[in-house]
Motif scaffolding. Sequence first.
Motif, mmCIF file in Angstrom:
data_model
loop_
_atom_site.group_PDB
_atom_site.id
_atom_site.type_symbol
_atom_site.label_atom_id
_atom_site.label_comp_id
_atom_site.label_asym_id
_atom_site.label_seq_id
_atom_site.Cartn_x
_atom_site.Cartn_y
_atom_site.Cartn_z
ATOM 1 N N ALA A 1 -0.195 2.606 -17.207
ATOM 2 C CA ALA A 1 0.589 3.847 -17.108
ATOM 3 C C ALA A 1 1.767 3.834 -18.067
ATOM 4 O O ALA A 1 2.188 4.886 -18.531
ATOM 5 N N GLN B 1 1.521 0.549 -13.022
ATOM 6 C CA GLN B 1 0.160 0.344 -12.572
ATOM 7 C C GLN B 1 -0.777 0.058 -13.748
ATOM 8 O O GLN B 1 -0.693 0.693 -14.797
ATOM 9 N N THR C 1 -7.826 6.930 -14.266
ATOM 10 C CA THR C 1 -6.609 6.996 -15.081
ATOM 11 C C THR C 1 -5.910 8.334 -14.890
ATOM 12 O O THR C 1 -4.685 8.395 -14.861
ATOM 13 N N VAL D 1 -3.670 8.546 -11.944
ATOM 14 C CA VAL D 1 -2.401 7.847 -12.122
ATOM 15 C C VAL D 1 -1.478 8.644 -13.044
ATOM 16 O O VAL D 1 -0.297 8.826 -12.749
#
Length: 138
Positions: free
Chosen positions: A30, A2, A110, A113
């Motif tokens: 990621a 991602q 962020t 994730v």
Amino acid sequence: MQVLTTAITLSCVDPWGRTVDMPTTMAYRAEDPYALSLVFHAGSGDVEWVVSRTLLLQGLTSPTGEGDVRVYPSIDEDARAVTILDFCSPDGRLVAQADSYVIQGFLARTLSVVPVGRESEFLDLDGLVARLLGSVAE
């Protein structure tokens, strides 16, 4: 993997003391969980800086950083929360400010994730070694 991006406008001071707005793209991948990139879209071309995600997280609430990048919280002339980003390189220095809520919102994305403390789970060390060995062989 991602990739998250967001557009942000940094207010910078030019060499003559004038404030200049610089469109910037923040990106987080990621597969590189400890870092995020800031791409400055300048008239002379794009310039990318890669910074520690933790550095930006800490800089929202207290001064942090040594060397090339320093980050600290502040308040602008309209009493809004801003984050100061101070970049130094052999080619010069850029001091910019950004809306703290925009940075905070992006960092929250962020963290959804890749949570803090789980970054190592997202690293592909075998892939990194293969890429490094492949670049040596070329």
